[in-house]
Scaffold this motif. Structure first.
Motif, short mmCIF file in Angstrom:
data_model
loop_
_atom_site.label_atom_id
_atom_site.label_comp_id
_atom_site.label_asym_id
_atom_site.label_seq_id
_atom_site.Cartn_x
_atom_site.Cartn_y
_atom_site.Cartn_z
N HIS A 179 0.82 -1.21 0.00
CA HIS A 179 0.00 0.00 0.00
C HIS A 179 0.85 1.26 0.00
CE1 HIS A 179 0.66 0.99 4.29
NE2 HIS A 179 0.58 -0.32 4.51
N THR A 180 2.08 1.17 0.51
CA THR A 180 3.00 2.31 0.44
C THR A 180 3.66 2.38 -0.93
OG1 THR A 180 3.43 2.27 2.82
CG2 THR A 180 5.09 3.32 1.44
N MET A 181 3.98 1.25 -1.52
CA MET A 181 4.55 1.23 -2.86
C MET A 181 3.65 1.96 -3.84
SD MET A 181 7.45 -0.72 -3.15
CE MET A 181 7.40 -1.65 -4.67
N GLU A 182 2.35 1.80 -3.67
CA GLU A 182 1.39 2.44 -4.57
C GLU A 182 1.46 3.97 -4.47
OE1 GLU A 182 -2.21 0.66 -3.26
OE2 GLU A 182 -1.87 -1.23 -4.34
N LYS A 183 1.91 4.48 -3.34
CA LYS A 183 2.01 5.92 -3.14
C LYS A 183 3.34 6.48 -3.65
CE LYS A 183 -0.99 5.81 0.91
NZ LYS A 183 -1.14 6.09 2.35
N LEU A 184 4.17 5.62 -4.20
CA LEU A 184 5.48 6.04 -4.69
C LEU A 184 5.57 6.06 -6.21
CD1 LEU A 184 7.65 4.05 -2.10
CD2 LEU A 184 7.34 6.53 -2.19
N ILE A 185 4.44 5.92 -6.86
CA ILE A 185 4.41 5.95 -8.31
C ILE A 185 4.53 7.39 -8.79
CG2 ILE A 185 3.07 5.35 -10.37
CD1 ILE A 185 4.14 2.97 -8.69
N GLY A 186 5.28 7.60 -9.87
CA GLY A 186 5.36 8.92 -10.50
C GLY A 186 6.33 9.88 -9.85
N LEU A 187 7.36 9.37 -9.19
CA LEU A 187 8.32 10.24 -8.51
C LEU A 187 9.37 10.79 -9.48
CD1 LEU A 187 9.09 8.20 -5.26
CD2 LEU A 187 7.71 10.29 -5.42
N ASN A 188 9.70 12.05 -9.28
CA ASN A 188 10.87 12.62 -9.96
C ASN A 188 12.14 12.26 -9.21
OD1 ASN A 188 9.36 13.74 -11.99
ND2 ASN A 188 9.31 15.79 -11.09
N ILE A 189 12.09 12.36 -7.88
CA ILE A 189 13.25 12.03 -7.05
C ILE A 189 12.80 11.17 -5.87
CG2 ILE A 189 15.03 12.91 -5.49
CD1 ILE A 189 15.37 15.30 -7.24
N LEU A 190 13.47 10.05 -5.69
CA LEU A 190 13.32 9.21 -4.51
C LEU A 190 14.64 9.23 -3.73
CD1 LEU A 190 12.00 6.94 -2.74
CD2 LEU A 190 12.97 5.30 -4.38
N VAL A 191 14.56 9.46 -2.43
CA VAL A 191 15.71 9.30 -1.54
C VAL A 191 15.45 8.05 -0.72
CG1 VAL A 191 17.10 10.30 0.31
CG2 VAL A 191 16.11 11.78 -1.45
N LEU A 192 16.42 7.13 -0.73
CA LEU A 192 16.24 5.82 -0.14
C LEU A 192 17.50 5.40 0.62
CD1 LEU A 192 14.40 3.24 0.01
CD2 LEU A 192 15.58 2.47 -2.07
N ASN A 193 17.31 4.72 1.72
CA ASN A 193 18.46 4.27 2.52
C ASN A 193 19.18 3.09 1.90
OD1 ASN A 193 15.81 3.03 3.72
ND2 ASN A 193 17.42 1.59 4.33
N VAL A 194 20.48 3.05 2.10
CA VAL A 194 21.28 1.88 1.80
C VAL A 194 22.40 1.83 2.83
CG1 VAL A 194 22.77 3.08 0.13
CG2 VAL A 194 22.57 0.60 0.05
N LEU A 195 22.53 0.70 3.51
CA LEU A 195 23.48 0.63 4.62
C LEU A 195 24.82 0.06 4.22
CD1 LEU A 195 23.70 1.13 7.69
CD2 LEU A 195 23.06 -1.26 8.03
N ARG A 196 24.79 -1.06 3.54
CA ARG A 196 26.03 -1.76 3.19
C ARG A 196 25.76 -2.68 2.01
NH1 ARG A 196 27.24 -4.73 8.54
NH2 ARG A 196 25.92 -3.16 9.49
N LYS A 197 26.81 -3.33 1.52
CA LYS A 197 26.65 -4.26 0.41
C LYS A 197 26.14 -5.62 0.86
CE LYS A 197 29.88 -2.79 -3.20
NZ LYS A 197 31.07 -3.18 -3.97
N VAL A 198 26.73 -6.12 1.93
CA VAL A 198 26.43 -7.48 2.39
C VAL A 198 25.51 -7.41 3.61
CG1 VAL A 198 27.40 -9.64 3.23
CG2 VAL A 198 28.66 -8.27 1.56
N SER A 199 24.54 -8.30 3.66
CA SER A 199 23.58 -8.30 4.76
C SER A 199 24.18 -8.90 6.02
CB SER A 199 22.32 -9.09 4.36
OG SER A 199 21.39 -9.08 5.41
N LYS A 200 24.43 -8.01 7.00
CA LYS A 200 24.88 -8.47 8.31
C LYS A 200 24.06 -7.78 9.40
CE LYS A 200 29.71 -9.37 7.11
NZ LYS A 200 31.13 -9.02 7.40
N HIS A 201 22.95 -7.23 9.00
CA HIS A 201 22.15 -6.41 9.91
C HIS A 201 20.69 -6.78 9.70
CE1 HIS A 201 20.65 -2.83 11.97
NE2 HIS A 201 21.86 -2.61 12.37
N SER A 202 19.92 -6.76 10.74
CA SER A 202 18.53 -7.23 10.67
C SER A 202 17.58 -6.20 10.09
CB SER A 202 18.04 -7.61 12.07
OG SER A 202 18.10 -6.49 12.94
N SER A 203 18.04 -4.94 9.92
CA SER A 203 17.07 -3.93 9.53
C SER A 203 17.29 -3.30 8.16
CB SER A 203 16.98 -2.85 10.62
OG SER A 203 16.41 -3.39 11.78
#
Length: 256
Positions: A179-203
């Motif tokens: 339901h949140t993905m549907e609110k992200l349609i049509g964006l000019n700019i999205l800012v999104l988190n990225v922590l690391r390359k390899v998954s060693k964290h639960s979040s």
């Protein structure tokens, strides 16, 4: 609309105190990151998303001195630790600053910054008014702007992102509901988190998880933020990213 990345680092910032990780030792200014926060400006109004422990220095460094509203994603210290510094903005603007967030988050702020909310507070404390967003699943209005709260997950913790017009900001996400993905349609700019390359964290998302989400949403341009040293050197990672996907860095400015 003008957006300014005040900080793009993870909860400890980059470099991390005492760390000998190569990225922490980098001399490149793009590898030096304060805690994540962003400023949005339009029609002489300024909106802050998250108020990091580095807020004072971020405002001085970017030469900003006004805030018309603050949107809080969640209650972790790297996202709210600078609220005590709002008093300087109060003095400059001669007004109380509204703060928007989930009820749980605002209750946490009342305990953490009890002196701000005390009935007997003195004149040298921040003056903020709080507005609960739990009942606003679709939109709320701030200074004539329509703001869409984006309900996402940070591990087991429900948190918020925010969309204003064709711009959206999501940080610390580990999953994004349909339901949140549907609110992200049509964006000019999205800012999104990225922590690391390899998954060693639960979040928070790894690089591959963030790239997969970008493909599903299809924004015209994406900036990554909330970056740890474990992702790698800014310039090296940037060269590996797809077209129209960029690593943000402190002080970066863009326009919509």
């Amino acid at each position: 609309m003008k957006i300014t990345f005040l900080g793009t680092g993870t909860s400890q910032g980059v470099p991390i105190i005492g760390s000998k990780h190569p990225v922490c030792l980098s001399k490149s200014p793009k590898d030096k990151r304060l805690r994540s926060s962003i400023l949005i400006e339009k029609d002489k109004k300024s909106f802050l998303i998250d108020c990091s422990p580095d807020f004072r220095y971020q405002m001085l460094r970017s030469n900003h001195e006004k805030i018309d509203a603050i949107f809080i994603t969640h209650e972790h210290h790297d996202h709210v630790g600078g609220l005590d510094e709002i008093r300087s903005i109060n003095f400059k603007m001669k007004k109380t600053i509204p703060v928007y967030g989930l009820r749980r988050v605002l209750e946490n702020l009342k305990k953490r910054f009890y002196y701000i909310f005390s009935k007997n507070k003195n004149s040298n404390t921040s003056k903020i008014s709080i507005y609960e967003l739990d009942n606003y699943m679709d939109t709320f209005i701030v200074e004539y702007f329509k703001v869409i709260p984006l309900y996402i997950w940070h591990g087991p913790l429900p948190i918020l992102g925010f969309r204003i017009e064709n711009f959206a900001y999501i940080t610390d996400a580990s999953s994004v509901p349909i339901h949140t993905m549907e609110k992200l349609i049509g964006l000019n700019i999205l800012v999104l988190n990225v922590l690391r390359k390899v998954s060693k964290h639960s979040s928070p998302f790894t690089l591959s998880e963030s790239l997969e989400l970008i493909q599903k949403i299809g924004p015209k341009k994406t900036y990554f933020t909330h970056i740890s040293p474990l992702l790698g050197f800014h310039d090296e990672i940037q060269n590996q990213l797809p077209k129209n996907v960029y690593l943000a860095y402190d002080g970066l400015i863009d326009y919509i």
